[in-house]
Design an enzyme around this catalytic site. Structure first.
Site, short mmCIF file in Angstrom:
data_model
loop_
_atom_site.label_atom_id
_atom_site.label_comp_id
_atom_site.label_asym_id
_atom_site.label_seq_id
_atom_site.Cartn_x
_atom_site.Cartn_y
_atom_site.Cartn_z
N HIS A 48 66.68 58.11 60.45
CA HIS A 48 67.86 58.64 61.12
C HIS A 48 68.61 59.56 60.19
O HIS A 48 68.37 59.58 58.98
CB HIS A 48 68.74 57.49 61.64
CG HIS A 48 69.17 56.49 60.59
ND1 HIS A 48 68.28 55.57 60.02
CD2 HIS A 48 70.35 56.28 59.98
CE1 HIS A 48 68.93 54.84 59.13
NE2 HIS A 48 70.20 55.25 59.07
N ASP B 110 66.82 52.80 56.29
CA ASP B 110 67.64 51.88 55.50
C ASP B 110 66.70 50.86 54.85
O ASP B 110 65.84 50.29 55.52
CB ASP B 110 68.66 51.16 56.40
CG ASP B 110 69.72 52.13 56.92
OD1 ASP B 110 69.84 53.25 56.38
OD2 ASP B 110 70.42 51.77 57.90
N ARG C 77 84.02 62.75 62.17
CA ARG C 77 83.29 61.53 62.56
C ARG C 77 83.55 60.44 61.54
O ARG C 77 83.46 60.68 60.33
CB ARG C 77 81.79 61.84 62.63
CG ARG C 77 80.92 60.63 62.92
CD ARG C 77 79.44 61.00 63.01
NE ARG C 77 78.59 59.84 62.88
CZ ARG C 77 78.10 59.13 63.90
NH1 ARG C 77 78.36 59.48 65.13
NH2 ARG C 77 77.35 58.06 63.68
N HIS D 147 66.69 59.44 56.54
CA HIS D 147 66.28 58.32 55.70
C HIS D 147 66.05 57.09 56.56
O HIS D 147 66.44 57.06 57.73
CB HIS D 147 67.37 57.99 54.66
CG HIS D 147 68.63 57.48 55.26
ND1 HIS D 147 69.53 58.28 55.92
CD2 HIS D 147 69.16 56.23 55.34
CE1 HIS D 147 70.54 57.56 56.36
NE2 HIS D 147 70.34 56.30 56.03
C1 GA4 Z 1 70.41 54.33 52.55
C2 GA4 Z 1 71.13 53.18 53.28
C3 GA4 Z 1 72.50 52.82 52.67
O1 GA4 Z 1 73.49 53.76 53.08
C4 GA4 Z 1 72.44 52.78 51.12
C5 GA4 Z 1 72.01 54.15 50.63
C6 GA4 Z 1 71.96 54.36 49.12
C7 GA4 Z 1 73.26 55.02 48.60
O2 GA4 Z 1 73.92 55.75 49.34
O3 GA4 Z 1 73.54 54.81 47.43
C8 GA4 Z 1 70.69 55.23 48.85
C9 GA4 Z 1 69.88 55.20 50.20
C10 GA4 Z 1 70.54 54.14 51.03
C11 GA4 Z 1 68.38 54.92 49.97
C12 GA4 Z 1 67.77 55.59 48.71
C13 GA4 Z 1 68.78 55.75 47.55
C14 GA4 Z 1 69.83 54.67 47.71
C15 GA4 Z 1 70.90 56.65 48.39
C16 GA4 Z 1 69.57 57.00 47.80
C17 GA4 Z 1 69.15 58.24 47.57
C18 GA4 Z 1 73.76 52.26 50.56
C19 GA4 Z 1 71.25 51.98 50.70
O4 GA4 Z 1 71.21 50.80 50.43
O5 GA4 Z 1 70.14 52.81 50.62
#
Ligand code: GA4
Length: 331
Positions: free
Chosen positions: A263, A208, A273, A206
Site C-alpha cells: 500500500h 507492514d 490527511r 510498502h
Molecule cells: C512500515 C510500517 C510502519 O509504518 C513502520 C515503518 C518503519 C518506519 O517508518 O520507521 C519502516 C517501514 C515500516 C519498513 C522498512 C523500514 C522500517 C521504514 C523503513 C524504511 C513503523 C514499520 O514498522 O515498518
C-alpha cells in the site's frame, strides 16, 4: 523518480495517476460488518484475496477517535520548532519527510509511538501543550483498537481452524508485544496543482512487517492498495471505519494463505490527511513461523525460521519498497 522544477518538491517521487481520485475510487474493497454472522468467513476471504478490508460496526466509541484526531491535528498545527521538541523518531518521536533511516522520503510528517507506555524511549517524548490529555487519548484509543484487533485475529484463527483460538491474538495482547502506533499528517501540497497528471508520494509503497495493522483516517483520500495483479487502486476514505492490513508476519504464520498487502499514500493538493495506524507486532523473542495446527499433513513451511527481533532488524535495513520477506523465503 521524476524531479520537478519546483524546488520545494525536489527529491520527492511522483507517480502517474489520476489527479481526481474521487472519480476513480475502487468499489471492490471488501466491507465487513462485524455484527454480521458471516463476518468470520468474509474476513478470511478478504485476507486471502486482498490482504485488506474495511471493518464497519466495529464498536470503538466515536469520541475516542475524534478526540485523538483533534489532539493530533493540534500537534501538527504547532510550529516546526515546537513539534521538534517531541524529539526525533529514533526510534520514537517526531519525523518530517524522512521515513526510516535508509533514505526514504515522503510528503508526510508523523509521530511514531510505542504502545507500551513504560518504554523508556516513549517516556522521552515531550508533547507540547496538554501532554496528559494527549497520552490519555492515545491510551484510550490504542486499548480499544487493540481489543478490536484481537477480536479480528481470533475470528481469523477460528476461520482457519487454528488452535487455540488465541494463538494470534495473544501475541499483540502480550505486555511485551512490540506494537507501534503512528499518527501521520499529509499536509496539502499546493505545488501539486501544476503537475497535471502526476501525484506526489506521501508514503511510498510498502508492506507492514507486523502481524496486523489497523488504520483510521479522516475524510481525505490518498490511500492506495495494490491488487494481486499489481494494479494500484484508490481506497475511498471513510472516517467512521477501520481498514485492516495483513502484515508480513501474518503471511508467514498462515504459510502464505494470506499475503501482506502493498500500500502507499499519495498527497492531496488541497486537503490535509490525518491517519492513525495501530501496527500490531509480537514480542521481540517470538518465533515467527507457520502455526502448526494450520498445516496440512506433509505441508512444509515456505519460510526459514526467524524471530520477530531478527525480522525487524533485517526490515529496518531495507528500503521502504523492498520485498523484505524475500530474504526469509526457502529457495
Ligand atoms: C512500515 C510500517 C510502519 O509504518 C513502520 C515503518 C518503519 C518506519 O517508518 O520507521 C519502516 C517501514 C515500516 C519498513 C522498512 C523500514 C522500517 C521504514 C523503513 C524504511 C513503523 C514499520 O514498522 O515498518
Amino acid at each position: 523518480m521524476v524531479v520537478l522544477s519546483q524546488p520545494v518538491l525536489d527529491n520527492f517521487s511522483t507517480i502517474k495517476t489520476c489527479k481526481f481520485p474521487t472519480s476513480s475510487f475502487y468499489c471492490g474493497i471488501p466491507v465487513i460488518d462485524l455484527l454480521n454472522r458471516d463476518a468470520k468467513t468474509r474476513i478470511i476471504k478478504a485476507c486471502k484475496e486482498f490482504g485488506f478490508f474495511k471493518l464497519v460496526n466495529h464498536g470503538v466509541p466515536l469520541e475516542f477517535i475524534t478526540g485523538l484526531e483533534a489532539e493530533a491535528t493540534k500537534f501538527f498545527n504547532l510550529s516546526q520548532m515546537e513539534k521538534e521538541k517531541a524529539g526525533k523518531a529514533n526510534p520514537f518521536g517526531y519525523g518530517n519527510k524522512r521515513i526510516g533511516s535508509n533514505g526514504d522520503v515522503g510528503w508526510v510528517e508523523y509521530l511514531l509511538l510505542n504502545t507500551n507506555p513504560d518504554d523508556i524511549h516513549q517516556k522521552a517524548i515531550t508533547i507540547p501543550g496538554d501532554a496528559e490529555k494527549f497520552w490519555s487519548l492515545v491510551n484510550d484509543y490504542v486499548s480499544a483498537v487493540r481489543n478490536l484487533a484481537c477480536e479480528v485475529l481470533e475470528m481469523i484463527a477460528d476461520g482457519l481452524k487454528i488452535e487455540p483460538r488465541y494463538a494470534l491474538s495473544r501475541l499483540v495482547r502480550d505486555e511485551k508485544s512490540d506494537t507501534f502506533f503512528r499518527l501521520n499528517h499529509y499536509p496539502p501540497c499546493p505545488e501539486l496543482q501544476v503537475l497535471c497528471d502526476r501525484n506526489l508520494i506521501g508514503f511510498g509503497e510498502h508492506t507492514d512487517p507486523q502481524i496486523i495493522s489497523v488504520l483510521r483516517s479522516n475524510n481525505t483520500s490518498g490511500l492506495q492498495i495494490s491488487l494481486r495483479d499489481g494494479t494500484w487502486v484508490s481506497v475511498p476514505p471513510d472516517q467512521y471505519s477501520f481498514f485492516f492490513n495483513v502484515g508480513d508476519s501474518l503471511q508467514v504464520m498462515t504459510n502464505g494463505r494470506f499475503s501482506s498487502v502493498r500500500h502507499r499514500v499519495v498527497a492531496d493538493g488541497v486537503k490535509s490527511r490525518v491517519s492513525m495506524i495501530y501496527l500490531g507486532g509480537p514480542p521481540l523473542t517470538e518465533k515467527i513461523s507457520p502455526l502448526p495446527s494450520l498445516m496440512e499433513q506433509g505441508e512444509e513451511s515456505l519460510y526459514k525460521e526467524f524471530t520477530w527481533s531478527e525480522y525487524k532488524k533485517s526490515a529496518y535495513n531495507t528500503r521502504l519498497g523492498d520485498n523484505r520477506l524475500a530474504f526469509f523465503e526457502k529457495s
